[in-house]
Design an enzyme around this catalytic site. Structure first.
Site, PDB file in Angstrom:
ATOM      1  N   LYS A  82       0.825  -1.233   0.028  1.00 37.16           N
ATOM      2  CA  LYS A  82      -0.080   0.009  -0.090  1.00 37.16           C
ATOM      3  C   LYS A  82       0.957   1.065   0.063  1.00 37.16           C
ATOM      4  O   LYS A  82       1.974   1.089   0.412  1.00 37.16           O
ATOM      5  CB  LYS A  82      -0.908  -0.163   1.189  1.00 37.16           C
ATOM      6  CG  LYS A  82      -0.122  -0.108   2.527  1.00 37.16           C
ATOM      7  CD  LYS A  82      -0.995  -0.111   3.713  1.00 37.16           C
ATOM      8  CE  LYS A  82      -0.575  -0.243   4.941  1.00 37.16           C
ATOM      9  NZ  LYS A  82      -1.193  -0.705   5.972  1.00 37.16           N
ATOM     10  N   TYR A 139      17.521  28.971  10.778  1.00 36.69           N
ATOM     11  CA  TYR A 139      16.431  29.830  11.151  1.00 36.69           C
ATOM     12  C   TYR A 139      16.107  29.876  12.716  1.00 36.69           C
ATOM     13  O   TYR A 139      16.412  28.804  13.349  1.00 36.69           O
ATOM     14  CB  TYR A 139      15.017  29.366  10.473  1.00 36.69           C
ATOM     15  CG  TYR A 139      15.004  29.601   8.970  1.00 36.69           C
ATOM     16  CD1 TYR A 139      14.789  30.957   8.690  1.00 36.69           C
ATOM     17  CD2 TYR A 139      14.984  28.624   8.001  1.00 36.69           C
ATOM     18  CE1 TYR A 139      14.675  31.485   7.150  1.00 36.69           C
ATOM     19  CE2 TYR A 139      14.925  28.799   6.633  1.00 36.69           C
ATOM     20  CZ  TYR A 139      14.801  30.300   6.237  1.00 36.69           C
ATOM     21  OH  TYR A 139      14.432  30.441   4.873  1.00 36.69           O
TER      22      TYR A 139
HETATM   23  C1  LIG Z   1      -0.454  -1.760   6.510  1.00 36.09           C
HETATM   24  C2  LIG Z   1      -1.066  -3.345   6.989  1.00 36.09           C
HETATM   25  C3  LIG Z   1      -0.116  -4.336   7.373  1.00 36.09           C
HETATM   26  C4  LIG Z   1       1.338  -4.160   7.378  1.00 36.09           C
HETATM   27  O1  LIG Z   1       1.679  -3.561   8.629  1.00 36.09           O
HETATM   28  P1  LIG Z   1       3.436  -3.245   8.723  1.00 36.09           P
HETATM   29  O2  LIG Z   1       3.509  -3.007  10.080  1.00 36.09           O
HETATM   30  O3  LIG Z   1       3.784  -2.476   7.843  1.00 36.09           O
HETATM   31  O4  LIG Z   1       3.971  -4.839   8.841  1.00 36.09           O
HETATM   32  C5  LIG Z   1      -0.882  -5.704   7.725  1.00 36.09           C
HETATM   33  N1  LIG Z   1      -2.013  -5.654   7.594  1.00 36.09           N
HETATM   34  C6  LIG Z   1      -2.955  -4.508   7.363  1.00 36.09           C
HETATM   35  C7  LIG Z   1      -4.513  -4.725   7.704  1.00 36.09           C
HETATM   36  C8  LIG Z   1      -2.501  -3.482   7.191  1.00 36.09           C
HETATM   37  O5  LIG Z   1      -3.290  -2.301   7.100  1.00 36.09           O
END
Ligand SMILES: *Cc1c(COP(=O)(O)O)cnc(C)c1O
Length: 372
Positions: free
Chosen positions: A35, A256
């Site tokens: 994702k 800054y």
């Molecule tokens: C993003 C996600 C994962 C992966 O999680 P990580 O902590 O990056 O391993 C697994 N299951 C779901 C439902 C997610 O949304």
């Protein structure tokens, strides 16, 4: 010459991390979670390193389409399922498996016209209180889904709120096991933290794991464990060069707000990387950074296009020297050595965030190179 900054994505490191995770959960099938454009790494690029995965998990239909276009014929899972009824047509067309986490999604399925039964992952809310059916409502949802001609196969899943922390997964696992014990179907429970820390200890079936962050070489429970401890290699490296040098007298300030004051004569390097590149503005003085492969620290405030680093103890560093913001120096990328460079987790901790956020925030203005 383009501005001297670039990100490098190490495909071999991705392959290595996937293999490492499989070793930690040897009996499980692996959903590689891609994702958010593969956590900022670039979806198609990441796919090249994830051929050995058993399935690809993501959120967006457009990303699912890109994965199919890339040539992936295996399972694809939509982690949040359909957002509207029309999305199910795309699921049918691209043969996507999808999560069902609420009644409205069952309603959508019930009116969806398809010849091909869908495979769904019914999600339980085991304490995270984000998506999923309450444990007490889970069986009724399963029964309702099971009666739909549109549904071919039901798998069961949950997502742990505390797989990376001290609370752990015990309570959530107990709830899940109790309310699913006589339901048939494959199970998917573990994210990276759960897979690395708890997979071998699970005493319920866990057919599919869903690692994301560990694939990309960040430790899911830093600083308790480092990526080294988990034998993970950094996939993303961010390197830039020094484009200016300043000599400070004691009492002079940097950047800054004059937030950093030199307490002695110092040499400061100005680096072609700022928050508009994705470097966190919240990183304070003292955040670790490498110059020519040697560790030093940032000083003063991060600005939009530049940060400043301490060169006082690095007499050989100067204009043009390579600066590693996270990951490994350019020369080392592709043969990423465990523990070399600066881990993204250290930078994230210093900035009060997590490696996930830094990866995902890599700016589109940073050119990305793939290695090898
Ligand atoms: C993003 C996600 C994962 C992966 O999680 P990580 O902590 O990056 O391993 C697994 N299951 C779901 C439902 C997610 O949304």
């Amino acid at each position: 010459m383009p501005r001297p900054i670039q990100a490098t994505i190490d495909i071999n490191a991705l392959r290595h991390n996937l293999a490492q995770i499989k070793t930690a959960a040897p009996d499980a099938l692996v959903w590689a979670v891609v994702k958010a454009n593969a956590y900022g790494h670039g979806l198609e690029r990441a796919m090249d390193g994830l051929r050995a995965a058993d399935g690809i998990a993501l959120l967006d239909l457009s990303e699912a389409e890109r994965v199919r276009q890339w040539g992936w014929r295996g399972p694809i899972l939509l982690l949040e399922g359909a957002f509207e009824t029309r999305d199910l047509e795309m699921c049918s067309r691209l043969n996507l498996w999808h999560v069902v986490h609420c009644e409205a999604q069952i309603d959508m399925l019930a009116v969806h016209k398809t010849h091909q039964g869908h495979r769904v992952f019914l999600k339980m809310n085991s304490g995270m209180n984000r998506l999923g059916f309450a444990p007490q409502a889970f069986r009724a949802a399963w029964t309702r889904l099971n009666a739909l001609p549109q549904v071919d196969e039901i798998s069961l899943m949950t997502h742990f709120s505390d797989a990376d922390g001290v609370k752990g997964i015990e309570a959530a696992l107990t709830v899940f096991a109790l309310h699913t014990q006589d339901l048939s179907g494959e199970r998917s429970l573990c994210n990276s933290a759960a897979a690395l820390r708890h997979a071998q200890a699970l005493n319920v079936r866990a057919d599919w794991i869903r690692p994301g962050i560990a694939l990309y070489g960040s430790s899911p429970d830093f600083p308790l464990h480092t990526s080294n401890d988990w034998h993970l290699k950094p996939v993303m490296s961010l390197n830039a060069a020094i484009v200016g040098v300043q000599h400070l007298q004691a009492g002079e300030t940097v950047g800054y707000g004059s937030s950093f004051v030199a307490d002695r004569p110092m040499r400061i390097g100005v680096v072609a990387c700022g928050y508009a590149d994705g470097y966190p503005r919240s990183a304070p003085t003292g955040t670790p950074v490498c110059v020519n492969g040697i560790r030093t620290r940032t000083v003063g405030r991060v600005s939009m296009d530049m940060i400043t680093v301490d060169l006082s103890d690095l007499p050989h560093a100067g204009l043009g020297s390579e600066v590693t913001l996270w990951g490994v120096p350019q020369q080392a990328a592709g043969s990423a050595i465990l523990g070399a460079g600066v881990s993204i987790d250290e930078v994230a901790l210093s900035a009060g965030t997590v490696g996930y956020e830094l990866m995902c925030a890599l700016s589109s203005r940073v050119p990305v190179h793939t290695s090898p």
